[in-house]
Scaffold this motif. Structure first.
Motif, PDB file in Angstrom:
ATOM      1  N   LYS A   1       0.832  -1.240   0.177  1.00 58.22           N
ATOM      2  CA  LYS A   1       0.106   0.015   0.155  1.00 58.22           C
ATOM      3  C   LYS A   1       0.845   1.304   0.079  1.00 58.22           C
ATOM      4  O   LYS A   1       1.713   1.375   0.783  1.00 58.22           O
ATOM      5  CB  LYS A   1      -0.770  -0.138   1.235  1.00 58.22           C
ATOM      6  CG  LYS A   1      -1.875   1.023   1.125  1.00 58.22           C
ATOM      7  CD  LYS A   1      -2.717   0.652   2.607  1.00 58.22           C
ATOM      8  CE  LYS A   1      -4.198   1.604   2.463  1.00 58.22           C
ATOM      9  NZ  LYS A   1      -4.818   1.414   3.508  1.00 58.22           N
TER      10      LYS A   1
ATOM     11  N   LEU B   1       1.545   4.824   0.811  1.00 58.58           N
ATOM     12  CA  LEU B   1       1.316   5.914   1.852  1.00 58.58           C
ATOM     13  C   LEU B   1       1.110   7.326   1.280  1.00 58.58           C
ATOM     14  O   LEU B   1       1.880   7.698   0.398  1.00 58.58           O
ATOM     15  CB  LEU B   1       2.336   5.919   3.149  1.00 58.58           C
ATOM     16  CG  LEU B   1       2.493   4.806   3.920  1.00 58.58           C
ATOM     17  CD1 LEU B   1       3.389   4.799   4.863  1.00 58.58           C
ATOM     18  CD2 LEU B   1       0.990   4.182   4.341  1.00 58.58           C
ATOM     19  N   GLU B   2       0.003   7.855   1.526  1.00 53.02           N
ATOM     20  CA  GLU B   2       0.001   9.347   1.129  1.00 53.02           C
ATOM     21  C   GLU B   2       0.900  10.315   1.870  1.00 53.02           C
ATOM     22  O   GLU B   2       1.209  10.051   3.001  1.00 53.02           O
ATOM     23  CB  GLU B   2      -1.484   9.545   1.089  1.00 53.02           C
ATOM     24  CG  GLU B   2      -2.533   8.857  -0.003  1.00 53.02           C
ATOM     25  CD  GLU B   2      -4.005   9.381  -0.054  1.00 53.02           C
ATOM     26  OE1 GLU B   2      -4.210  10.594   0.481  1.00 53.02           O
ATOM     27  OE2 GLU B   2      -4.811   8.789  -0.217  1.00 53.02           O
TER      28      GLU B   2
ATOM     29  N   ILE C   1      -3.078  13.844   2.584  1.00 48.40           N
ATOM     30  CA  ILE C   1      -4.113  13.360   3.814  1.00 48.40           C
ATOM     31  C   ILE C   1      -4.816  14.609   4.155  1.00 48.40           C
ATOM     32  O   ILE C   1      -5.845  14.387   4.330  1.00 48.40           O
ATOM     33  CB  ILE C   1      -3.381  12.786   4.937  1.00 48.40           C
ATOM     34  CG1 ILE C   1      -2.890  11.349   4.286  1.00 48.40           C
ATOM     35  CG2 ILE C   1      -4.172  12.464   5.918  1.00 48.40           C
ATOM     36  CD1 ILE C   1      -1.714  10.895   5.378  1.00 48.40           C
TER      37      ILE C   1
ATOM     38  N   ASN D   1      -7.410  15.647   1.506  1.00 50.78           N
ATOM     39  CA  ASN D   1      -8.556  14.827   1.263  1.00 50.78           C
ATOM     40  C   ASN D   1      -9.320  14.545   2.571  1.00 50.78           C
ATOM     41  O   ASN D   1     -10.376  14.032   2.249  1.00 50.78           O
ATOM     42  CB  ASN D   1      -7.995  13.519   0.872  1.00 50.78           C
ATOM     43  CG  ASN D   1      -7.235  13.646  -0.577  1.00 50.78           C
ATOM     44  OD1 ASN D   1      -7.624  14.757  -1.401  1.00 50.78           O
ATOM     45  ND2 ASN D   1      -6.389  12.843  -1.015  1.00 50.78           N
ATOM     46  N   ARG D   2      -8.905  14.705   3.794  1.00 50.22           N
ATOM     47  CA  ARG D   2      -9.408  14.245   4.879  1.00 50.22           C
ATOM     48  C   ARG D   2      -9.562  15.336   6.054  1.00 50.22           C
ATOM     49  O   ARG D   2     -10.705  15.778   6.426  1.00 50.22           O
ATOM     50  CB  ARG D   2      -8.744  13.159   5.593  1.00 50.22           C
ATOM     51  CG  ARG D   2      -8.458  11.825   4.635  1.00 50.22           C
ATOM     52  CD  ARG D   2      -9.621  11.120   4.356  1.00 50.22           C
ATOM     53  NE  ARG D   2      -9.277   9.814   3.699  1.00 50.22           N
ATOM     54  CZ  ARG D   2     -10.042   9.420   2.651  1.00 50.22           C
ATOM     55  NH1 ARG D   2     -11.177   9.954   2.518  1.00 50.22           N
ATOM     56  NH2 ARG D   2      -9.657   8.178   1.873  1.00 50.22           N
TER      57      ARG D   2
ATOM     58  N   GLU E   1      -6.370   6.512   9.237  1.00 52.69           N
ATOM     59  CA  GLU E   1      -4.884   5.463   9.136  1.00 52.69           C
ATOM     60  C   GLU E   1      -5.441   4.203   8.530  1.00 52.69           C
ATOM     61  O   GLU E   1      -4.701   3.286   7.997  1.00 52.69           O
ATOM     62  CB  GLU E   1      -4.534   5.360  10.387  1.00 52.69           C
ATOM     63  CG  GLU E   1      -4.067   6.696  10.777  1.00 52.69           C
ATOM     64  CD  GLU E   1      -3.298   6.787  12.126  1.00 52.69           C
ATOM     65  OE1 GLU E   1      -3.369   6.002  13.141  1.00 52.69           O
ATOM     66  OE2 GLU E   1      -2.123   7.452  12.267  1.00 52.69           O
TER      67      GLU E   1
ATOM     68  N   ARG F   1      -7.381   3.621   6.183  1.00 52.65           N
ATOM     69  CA  ARG F   1      -7.373   3.816   4.664  1.00 52.65           C
ATOM     70  C   ARG F   1      -5.957   4.176   4.412  1.00 52.65           C
ATOM     71  O   ARG F   1      -5.661   3.691   3.172  1.00 52.65           O
ATOM     72  CB  ARG F   1      -8.205   4.901   4.310  1.00 52.65           C
ATOM     73  CG  ARG F   1      -9.655   4.627   4.526  1.00 52.65           C
ATOM     74  CD  ARG F   1     -10.333   5.892   4.042  1.00 52.65           C
ATOM     75  NE  ARG F   1     -11.798   5.715   4.694  1.00 52.65           N
ATOM     76  CZ  ARG F   1     -12.737   6.580   4.983  1.00 52.65           C
ATOM     77  NH1 ARG F   1     -12.195   7.788   4.848  1.00 52.65           N
ATOM     78  NH2 ARG F   1     -14.030   6.358   5.489  1.00 52.65           N
ATOM     79  N   GLU F   2      -5.370   5.020   4.883  1.00 51.76           N
ATOM     80  CA  GLU F   2      -4.005   5.625   4.308  1.00 51.76           C
ATOM     81  C   GLU F   2      -2.773   5.030   4.754  1.00 51.76           C
ATOM     82  O   GLU F   2      -1.683   5.260   4.291  1.00 51.76           O
ATOM     83  CB  GLU F   2      -4.060   7.148   4.528  1.00 51.76           C
ATOM     84  CG  GLU F   2      -5.394   7.877   4.271  1.00 51.76           C
ATOM     85  CD  GLU F   2      -6.000   7.815   2.924  1.00 51.76           C
ATOM     86  OE1 GLU F   2      -5.114   7.667   1.847  1.00 51.76           O
ATOM     87  OE2 GLU F   2      -7.266   7.930   2.769  1.00 51.76           O
TER      88      GLU F   2
END
Length: 138
Positions: free
Chosen positions: A23, A25-26, A31, A34-35, A116, A118-119
């Motif tokens: 995965k 990481l952004e 982050i 987007n969040r 966390e 998700r990302e």
């Protein structure tokens, strides 16, 4: 010789499959945009709590850009005025303490856990550095 070749091919395919499924990481900026900006504002100036509208359902409120009759404190305080050290302390505090289930801090704890999931794990220091250098006092 054939066994050795098969072993090398098997090892290479195993490494490639784990590499391809890793995965990504952004970055803290992605982050935040987007969040975090949803509640703390695009420029980390915070978003004030709206007054609830009696008789309005959550679906109607979301479609019209207003608050519903259900009380939910989802609007975050400003972060731009905080120092890097204060931001790190607040993030660490969210991770380490239990809050009243109705408090804004408990909502933020749940949001942080979801982000966390998700990302991936977010470094408190890197996020604080990003917020402070991007939005902090110049």
């Amino acid at each position: 010789m054939k066994t050795r070749g098969l072993f090398v091919i098997g090892l290479a395919s195993l490494l490639m499959s784990s590499f391809c499924s890793a995965k990504t990481l952004e970055t803290p900026s992605m982050i935040y945009k987007n969040r975090c900006a949803n509640c703390h504002g695009i420029k980390a100036n915070g978003i004030p709590k709206l007054k609830e509208q009696p008789g309005t359902s959550v679906e109607e409120a979301a479609a019209q850009g207003m608050a519903s009759q259900e009380k939910a404190d989802i609007y975050g305080p400003p972060l731009a005025a905080l120092s890097k050290e204060e931001l790190v302390a607040k993030l660490k505090d969210l991770r380490n303490k239990d809050f009243d289930s109705k408090s804004a801090h408990s909502v933020m704890q749940k949001n942080l856990k979801k982000v966390e999931e998700r990302e991936g794990k977010i470094s408190d220091e890197k996020m604080a550095e990003y917020i402070f250098t991007t939005f902090g006092p110049k």
